[in-house]
Design a protein around this motif. Structure first.
Motif, PDB file in Angstrom:
ATOM      1  N   VAL A  52      13.249  10.976 -47.624  1.00  0.00           N
ATOM      2  CA  VAL A  52      12.136  10.271 -48.026  1.00  0.00           C
ATOM      3  C   VAL A  52      10.895  11.312 -47.807  1.00  0.00           C
ATOM      4  O   VAL A  52      11.199  12.385 -47.353  1.00  0.00           O
ATOM      5  CB  VAL A  52      11.839   9.086 -47.261  1.00  0.00           C
ATOM      6  CG1 VAL A  52      12.857   7.956 -47.404  1.00  0.00           C
ATOM      7  CG2 VAL A  52      11.637   9.195 -45.728  1.00  0.00           C
ATOM      8  N   ASP A  53      10.001  11.023 -48.352  1.00  0.00           N
ATOM      9  CA  ASP A  53       8.842  11.948 -48.389  1.00  0.00           C
ATOM     10  C   ASP A  53       8.154  11.912 -47.102  1.00  0.00           C
ATOM     11  O   ASP A  53       7.404  12.873 -46.725  1.00  0.00           O
ATOM     12  CB  ASP A  53       7.913  11.757 -49.453  1.00  0.00           C
ATOM     13  CG  ASP A  53       6.848  12.919 -49.956  1.00  0.00           C
ATOM     14  OD1 ASP A  53       7.608  14.036 -49.887  1.00  0.00           O
ATOM     15  OD2 ASP A  53       5.947  12.880 -49.992  1.00  0.00           O
ATOM     16  N   GLY A  54       7.683  10.574 -46.581  1.00  0.00           N
ATOM     17  CA  GLY A  54       6.655  10.504 -45.357  1.00  0.00           C
ATOM     18  C   GLY A  54       7.354   9.934 -44.263  1.00  0.00           C
ATOM     19  O   GLY A  54       6.670   9.628 -43.267  1.00  0.00           O
ATOM     20  N   GLY A  55       8.772   9.656 -44.175  1.00  0.00           N
ATOM     21  CA  GLY A  55       9.275   9.048 -43.034  1.00  0.00           C
ATOM     22  C   GLY A  55       9.008   7.585 -42.681  1.00  0.00           C
ATOM     23  O   GLY A  55       8.961   6.879 -41.697  1.00  0.00           O
ATOM     24  N   THR A  56       8.772   6.819 -43.846  1.00  0.00           N
ATOM     25  CA  THR A  56       7.830   5.434 -43.363  1.00  0.00           C
ATOM     26  C   THR A  56       9.014   4.340 -43.522  1.00  0.00           C
ATOM     27  O   THR A  56       9.986   4.585 -44.556  1.00  0.00           O
ATOM     28  CB  THR A  56       6.733   5.072 -44.279  1.00  0.00           C
ATOM     29  OG1 THR A  56       7.217   4.789 -45.745  1.00  0.00           O
ATOM     30  CG2 THR A  56       5.540   5.793 -44.218  1.00  0.00           C
ATOM     31  N   ALA A  57       8.871   3.339 -43.109  1.00  0.00           N
ATOM     32  CA  ALA A  57       9.927   2.178 -43.329  1.00  0.00           C
ATOM     33  C   ALA A  57      10.058   1.784 -44.539  1.00  0.00           C
ATOM     34  O   ALA A  57      11.007   1.502 -45.279  1.00  0.00           O
ATOM     35  CB  ALA A  57       9.428   0.876 -42.209  1.00  0.00           C
ATOM     36  N   GLU A  58       8.837   1.638 -45.409  1.00  0.00           N
ATOM     37  CA  GLU A  58       8.840   1.255 -46.872  1.00  0.00           C
ATOM     38  C   GLU A  58       9.693   2.269 -47.627  1.00  0.00           C
ATOM     39  O   GLU A  58      10.302   2.013 -48.546  1.00  0.00           O
ATOM     40  CB  GLU A  58       7.330   1.083 -47.234  1.00  0.00           C
ATOM     41  CG  GLU A  58       7.186   0.761 -48.614  1.00  0.00           C
ATOM     42  CD  GLU A  58       5.839   0.676 -49.065  1.00  0.00           C
ATOM     43  OE1 GLU A  58       5.588  -0.129 -50.050  1.00  0.00           O
ATOM     44  OE2 GLU A  58       4.887   1.478 -48.554  1.00  0.00           O
ATOM     45  N   GLY A  79      16.309  15.518 -43.565  1.00  0.00           N
ATOM     46  CA  GLY A  79      15.507  16.573 -43.312  1.00  0.00           C
ATOM     47  C   GLY A  79      14.234  16.672 -42.671  1.00  0.00           C
ATOM     48  O   GLY A  79      13.942  15.573 -41.741  1.00  0.00           O
ATOM     49  N   ASN A  80      13.258  17.662 -42.600  1.00  0.00           N
ATOM     50  CA  ASN A  80      12.176  17.434 -41.939  1.00  0.00           C
ATOM     51  C   ASN A  80      11.171  16.385 -42.185  1.00  0.00           C
ATOM     52  O   ASN A  80      10.008  16.288 -41.418  1.00  0.00           O
ATOM     53  CB  ASN A  80      11.609  18.963 -42.061  1.00  0.00           C
ATOM     54  CG  ASN A  80      11.112  19.537 -42.976  1.00  0.00           C
ATOM     55  OD1 ASN A  80      11.672  19.227 -44.171  1.00  0.00           O
ATOM     56  ND2 ASN A  80       9.752  19.610 -43.346  1.00  0.00           N
ATOM     57  N   HIS A  81      11.366  15.955 -43.414  1.00  0.00           N
ATOM     58  CA  HIS A  81      10.129  14.975 -43.487  1.00  0.00           C
ATOM     59  C   HIS A  81      10.663  13.587 -43.142  1.00  0.00           C
ATOM     60  O   HIS A  81       9.808  12.324 -43.293  1.00  0.00           O
ATOM     61  CB  HIS A  81       9.965  14.841 -45.299  1.00  0.00           C
ATOM     62  CG  HIS A  81       9.160  15.665 -45.927  1.00  0.00           C
ATOM     63  ND1 HIS A  81       8.050  15.778 -46.752  1.00  0.00           N
ATOM     64  CD2 HIS A  81       9.220  17.185 -45.636  1.00  0.00           C
ATOM     65  CE1 HIS A  81       7.740  16.724 -47.050  1.00  0.00           C
ATOM     66  NE2 HIS A  81       8.107  17.752 -46.337  1.00  0.00           N
ATOM     67  N   ASP A  82      11.849  13.479 -42.893  1.00  0.00           N
ATOM     68  CA  ASP A  82      12.454  12.230 -42.324  1.00  0.00           C
ATOM     69  C   ASP A  82      12.061  11.923 -40.960  1.00  0.00           C
ATOM     70  O   ASP A  82      11.792  12.870 -40.037  1.00  0.00           O
ATOM     71  CB  ASP A  82      14.002  12.322 -42.564  1.00  0.00           C
ATOM     72  CG  ASP A  82      14.305  11.989 -43.958  1.00  0.00           C
ATOM     73  OD1 ASP A  82      13.956  11.068 -44.635  1.00  0.00           O
ATOM     74  OD2 ASP A  82      14.934  13.146 -44.202  1.00  0.00           O
TER      75      ASP A  82
END
Length: 101
Positions: A52-58, A79-82
């Motif tokens: 995902v791009d921002g690590g958010t629940a959504e 990855g590092n964005h997770d």
């Protein structure tokens, strides 16, 4: 055994585009449709990199919805964005994520 890998999905919340222009969710959906049409089909898919791009629940909810269309098991490697905690919470059925540090 046939293993397919998809990487750096950068899934966004529904309706949002990466950098305001890239429909990453659409690309992921097309990749999944392609994987489902392969003959012979992969035995498993490994999704790696920035799931995902921002690590958010959504975003993880959207990722889960997209991956649900796969006709084969999928394994996740972040990855590092997770965000490890959000990933684990969103995919409790992936027991291997629970034991990873």
């Amino acid at each position: 055994m046939i293993i397919a890998q998809i990487s750096d999905l950068h899934v966004k919340p529904p309706g949002q585009k990466a950098y305001g222009v890239v429909d990453t969710n659409g690309f992921v959906a097309r990749a999944i449709a392609h994987l489902n049409r392969l003959d012979p089909p992969p035995d498993i898919v490994i999704a790696t990199g920035d799931l995902v791009d921002g690590g958010t629940a959504e975003e993880y909810a959207q990722l889960k919805a997209l991956l649900a269309d796969l006709n084969m098991p999928v394994y996740l490697a972040m990855g590092n964005h997770d965000d490890r905690a959000a990933l684990r919470q969103s995919f409790p059925e992936h027991g291997y994520l629970q034991s990873a540090r």
